[in-house]
Write a protein that holds these residues in place. Structure first.
Motif: not given
Length: 213
Positions: A135-162
């Motif tokens: 029962k953690p307070l929440a789960v922070f996913d570093t991969l999901a966070f980075e994917k969201k950041r890259l999509e906002k900055a670059e649009g398409a994101v390659r799998k090997d970049s995550l």
């Protein structure tokens, strides 16, 4: 009725804690190495976690455990699997004791991992198998966070970049070559802190970026 009210009170308390500036919360970076990618079909071989009190990773209380599952692990023609040798499995940990320890560590903390779908999936199976709440307070996913950041900055994101290594490289973090649960837990914790303190994507509170449980 009383149980429902208690659940509501717990939910409200969790929301209030997550509204704090993210640096004031405690975190547990975790990594799992397993026999496969499916939490319902495969077993956990090793698990490691380390506490984080921003801006520091508490290496002194890091935990690392290996599980033999009551049988000799067949490594085939390879001398290792996920960096583990047969000697590692000889000194395996007791799963129930280990997961009870992890449950206590996650209490009132945010869990940090680099692939929530797999790591959290395995922990939900642990809950069922050993009747131990995670029962953690929440789960922070570093991969999901980075994917969201890259999509906002670059649009398409390659799998090997995550991959964990590729994400760390963008923040100027060193590349750890060994594929090992403890190394990867620390690497994930370092990436989380780099993401949190980045001037390009500053965190405000965990309420903004938390993954649902």
């Amino acid at each position: 009725m009383a149980n429902w009210l208690q659940q509501l009170a717990n939910w409200y308390d969790r929301r209030q804690q997550l509204k704090q500036p993210w640096q004031q919360l405690r975190y547990v970076a975790l990594d799992i190495e397993s026999t496969g990618l499916s939490p319902t079909k495969h077993d956990i071989l090793s698990i490691a976690w380390v506490s984080i009190h921003p801006p520091a990773i508490q290496l002194g209380n890091a935990q690392y455990h290996v599980f033999a599952h009551g049988q000799e692990i067949d490594l085939g023609q390879s001398p290792t699997i996920h960096g583990l040798t047969k000697d590692d499995f000889v000194h395996s940990s007791d799963p129930k004791q280990t997961f009870a320890m992890l449950s206590r560590a996650l209490n009132d903390a945010v869990m940090v991992c680099h692939h929530k779908g797999m790591d959290w999936g395995f922990l939900k199976q642990v809950e069922k198998a050993y009747d131990i709440p995670m029962k953690p307070l929440a789960v922070f996913d570093t991969l999901a966070f980075e994917k969201k950041r890259l999509e906002k900055a670059e649009g398409a994101v390659r799998k090997d970049s995550l991959t964990l290594s590729a994400c760390r490289k963008r923040y100027g973090l060193p590349d750890y070559h060994s594929h090992h649960a403890l190394t990867d837990a620390i690497a994930c914790g370092e990436l989380f802190l780099a993401q949190g303190y980045s001037t390009n994507t500053p965190l405000n509170s965990m309420n903004d970026f938390k993954s649902s449980l």
